[in-house]
Design a protein around this motif. Sequence first.
Motif, PDB file in Angstrom:
ATOM      1  N   LEU A 764       0.834  -1.196   0.000  1.00 59.81           N
ATOM      2  CA  LEU A 764       0.000   0.000   0.000  1.00 59.81           C
ATOM      3  C   LEU A 764       0.872   1.249   0.000  1.00 59.81           C
ATOM      4  O   LEU A 764       1.881   1.293   0.728  1.00 59.81           O
ATOM      5  N   LEU A 765       0.513   2.239  -0.800  1.00 60.51           N
ATOM      6  CA  LEU A 765       1.140   3.560  -0.746  1.00 60.51           C
ATOM      7  C   LEU A 765       0.222   4.453   0.074  1.00 60.51           C
ATOM      8  O   LEU A 765      -0.934   4.682  -0.297  1.00 60.51           O
ATOM      9  N   MET A 766       0.729   4.966   1.202  1.00 63.59           N
ATOM     10  CA  MET A 766      -0.101   5.735   2.132  1.00 63.59           C
ATOM     11  C   MET A 766       0.308   7.203   2.186  1.00 63.59           C
ATOM     12  O   MET A 766       1.477   7.545   1.997  1.00 63.59           O
ATOM     13  N   PHE A 767      -0.674   8.041   2.480  1.00 62.28           N
ATOM     14  CA  PHE A 767      -0.441   9.453   2.791  1.00 62.28           C
ATOM     15  C   PHE A 767      -0.913   9.651   4.238  1.00 62.28           C
ATOM     16  O   PHE A 767      -2.040  10.089   4.493  1.00 62.28           O
ATOM     17  N   PRO A 768      -0.081   9.285   5.200  1.00 64.60           N
ATOM     18  CA  PRO A 768      -0.533   9.229   6.596  1.00 64.60           C
ATOM     19  C   PRO A 768      -0.826  10.603   7.187  1.00 64.60           C
ATOM     20  O   PRO A 768      -0.275  11.616   6.764  1.00 64.60           O
ATOM     21  N   GLY A 769      -1.702  10.594   8.180  1.00 62.26           N
ATOM     22  CA  GLY A 769      -1.978  11.799   8.935  1.00 62.26           C
ATOM     23  C   GLY A 769      -0.896  12.055   9.956  1.00 62.26           C
ATOM     24  O   GLY A 769       0.015  11.234  10.152  1.00 62.26           O
TER      25      GLY A 769
END
Length: 791
Positions: A764-769
Motif C-alpha cells: 500500500l502507498l499511504m499518505f498518513p496523517g
Amino acid sequence: MTWDVVSRQQEPEKHEALRKLCATELPQRMEAWEASHPLALQLQEAVGFSERSNSLRTERTYDATPLEVPAAADDRRGVKKSIRQAFKPRARLLQLLGDQLIGSPRLAVFELVKNAYDADASSVKISLSGLGTDEGTITVSDDGHGMSLQIIRDVWLVPGDDYREQQRAQQIRSRKHKRLPLGEKGVGRFAVHKLGDQILLTTRARKQKECAVSIDWRELLKSHFLDQARVKVTERKARIFKAPATGTLIQISALRESTWTRRDVRELHRQVTSISSPFGRHSDKFRVSLEVPDHPEWIANLPDAELLLRRAPWRFKFKFDGGKLSYSYNFRGVPGIKVAARKLKQSQPLQILADLEPDDLDPTEGPRRKKQVKLVADKDTIEGIGPVEGEFYVFDRDRDVLSGLADSRLIERYLDQNGGVRVYRDGIRVYNYGENGDDWLGLDLRRVNTPTRNISRNIIVGVVDLNLEASPDLREKTNREGFVENEAYSRLRQVVLGALSVFEVERRLDKQRLREATGKPTDSPKGVETPVAEIRRIAKQHGIGDQIEHALTRIESDYNTLRDNFLRAGLSQVGLAVVFHEIERGVAVLHKSIQGGQSIDLLKAQTGQLQRILETSTQLLKKADKKQNSLRHLIKTARDLNQVRFRLHQVRLVCPALEEGTPDAEAIFAFSLALGALTNLVDNAIHWMRVARPDDAPEAEARRLFIDIVPDFPDGPAVVIADNGTGFSDDPQQLLQPFFSRRPDGMGLGLYYANLVMQLNEGLLMFPGPDEFEIPPGFNGAVIALVFKKD
C-alpha cells in the motif's frame, strides 16, 4: 636621362618642375623606369606623396600633391600594401533594407503602423484602393506629431540613424501619450519599398510648414552610390495638414504586389488591428482601421474577437514581478454539461524549467555542471526583462464541450487563425509571436509529449505584456520578427511557461470533471506512436526522414513487443508508464537536435539510445521476481544512489533505520521495482524542498529528509519518508492519477508508478496523517509511506 635627388629647401623651382613631371608621367612609366633607373623610388621619397590607391604601402602626409607608388616598387622593397578607404554604400542598399529585410507586404504595413505609434499618433488609417489594377495604391495616414524639414533631412533620410534609440536610452517619452519609441535601428521607414516603387510622403509638425517628400525607387536605384541618390523634399504652405493639425500621410503607388486577394486583405486586417493589446491597459490609446473602398465586403462581417473570447471556458491572468506568481483562475463551466464553475485567486513561488539542464539522454551535453539549476524564479530571472503579465483564454476542442458553446464553428475558425500566445510591449505587439507557424513557447511539442495535460496553440488565445522601459535586454531582430534569442529571451520563456504550467494543472482538474460528466475514459499512459510520428514529420521536413526511418520503425516494434510482455506479466501500467516517460525525454532531445541541424551521425546515436531504453526495460522485467528482502538494505541502496544528489542540493538526511542497533524488517517484494518507487519519492522530496527553501537559506531553514522503518505498523512493515518542503496541496486520489503533476513539464508518473509498484507487491502507498507515524519536529512538508505486506 640622369635623375638627381632634389630637395625643396635647396632648389624650390627645380623641385616644383620635377613634382609636376612626377604627377603626369611618372605614375604611367614608373614600372618601366624602375628596371633602368633605381633612383626613381628615391626621387618619390624626396618629392613626397600620400598614396590613396590599392598599391599604397603606408600613409604619409606632405604638402605636395599625392602620387601613387607602383605595386612593383613596393614589392621590390618588401613593404606590405594597405589602404584607408571609407565605405561607399551602393544605392541598392536601400532596396535591400526594404525589400529583403522585411519579410512580407503585410509586415511592411505593420512596420509603418508602428512608426505611427512612435510618432505619438492616436489613430492610424490604412486604405487599399485600385487593387488588381495598374492604379493600385496603399495609403497610411496618422495624426501623430509629424516631421519638420530638419527631422526629414537629419533623421528620416539617414539610414541607421540612432535618433529613436537615443530617445529610448534617455527615457524621453512622447509629449501626448508618454510613449517610449519602439523603433531603434533606423531602418523601419524603408518598409515602404516592399510595397511599391513610388512614394509620396506628406507631413507636418507643430508650428512648422508642411513638407512633401517624393521618391521614385526605380529612378533612385539608377544611381551608382547612395550619396548620389537624390530625394526631393519640398517645404510648403499646408495643403493636407492645416493648422493646428499634424501628422503624416504616406501614399504608395506602382505597387510591387498588385494582386491582393480577399484572403490577403483579411489577414492584413487581422494583423494590423492586433497591434494593440486587446486586454492591456494601453489599447484605448492607439487605434488602427483598415478600409478597402473597392471591396468593402472583403472585411465585412469579421468575427467580434472580444465576443468570442468571452465564451472561452477558461480564463487565466497572472503577474510575476520577481517575488511570487500572482494569478487568478476562472473556469466558467460549459453550457449543457453539469460541472460547477470554479475560481481561484492566489500567489505562490513560480517554478521554472531550466532550458539548459543536462540530460543523460543527450550525448551533446558535456560534463554535468557543478552549479545548481534554479527551480524557482526570482528577481534575477527577470533582470533586463521587467515584470511579466499575461492573460490566457483557453477553449476545448472536444466535441461535447465545443458544441455547448454558441458559434462553435466560428470559434474553431477563429482559433485556427489566431491561436497562440502573442507578446506586447507597452501595449504594442511584437511581431510575429502568436502568428500561424510560430510556436515560440514550443506548445505543440509539449502537447505531443503530454497530450492529456499540456495545451496546444490551437486552443489558446493569449497575450504576454511587457514594459518597454524595464526590458532593455529584449532586443527586437532587425527583420522585425521577434526578439534576438539571447539569454534574456530564454528567461522570458521560462517565466511564461512556468505560469502556463500552473494554469494547465488547474485546468486538468476541471477537464477531468468534464470527462467524467460526459462519460469519457480517464487518462492512462499512451504508446509511442504519437511522439514517433512527430519525429517522422519533423525529420521529413529537414530531408532526413529516410535516414532514420529504420531506427524509428525498430523503436515502435520493440515498444510493442515490450508492451505485450508486460501485459502477460501483469505489469502493463507499471512498466509502460516508466518506459513511456523515458521515451518522451528521448523524443524531446531528438526533436531539438533535428531542429538544430545536428549531424546525421548524432541523430542516429540518439535514436540508438532510445532503443537501449527499451532493452534496459526488458531486462528490468526479467528481474521483477518477488522474494524476501530487507527494508534496511532497500533504504541503504536508495541512499547510496542519491548521495551525490544530497550533497549537490544540500539535503541533510536523517535516517534512524541505518543507525547501529536499530531493528530491521523484512518483506516479500520485487527489490528493483521497490527501489524505483523509493527513488521516485526521494526525487519528489528533493524537488519540493528546493522549491520551498532557496539554496542560500540559513541553517535553521536547511533542507531535511527523514527516512525510517516502522516494523510494527498494523498493516505491515513500512518505510516512512518525510521532508520539510511545500507539502501536498491536492487530495491523495488526485495525486495518484497518471500524468498529474505540479512540476512544470513534469510527466506526473512518479507517485503513479510508486502506487502501482506497491499494488504489484500486494502492499500500500499511504499518505498518513500527523498521528499515524512518529515524525520528528521540523519535518512539516510531505509525509508518505510504503507499507509492505505482512509475512
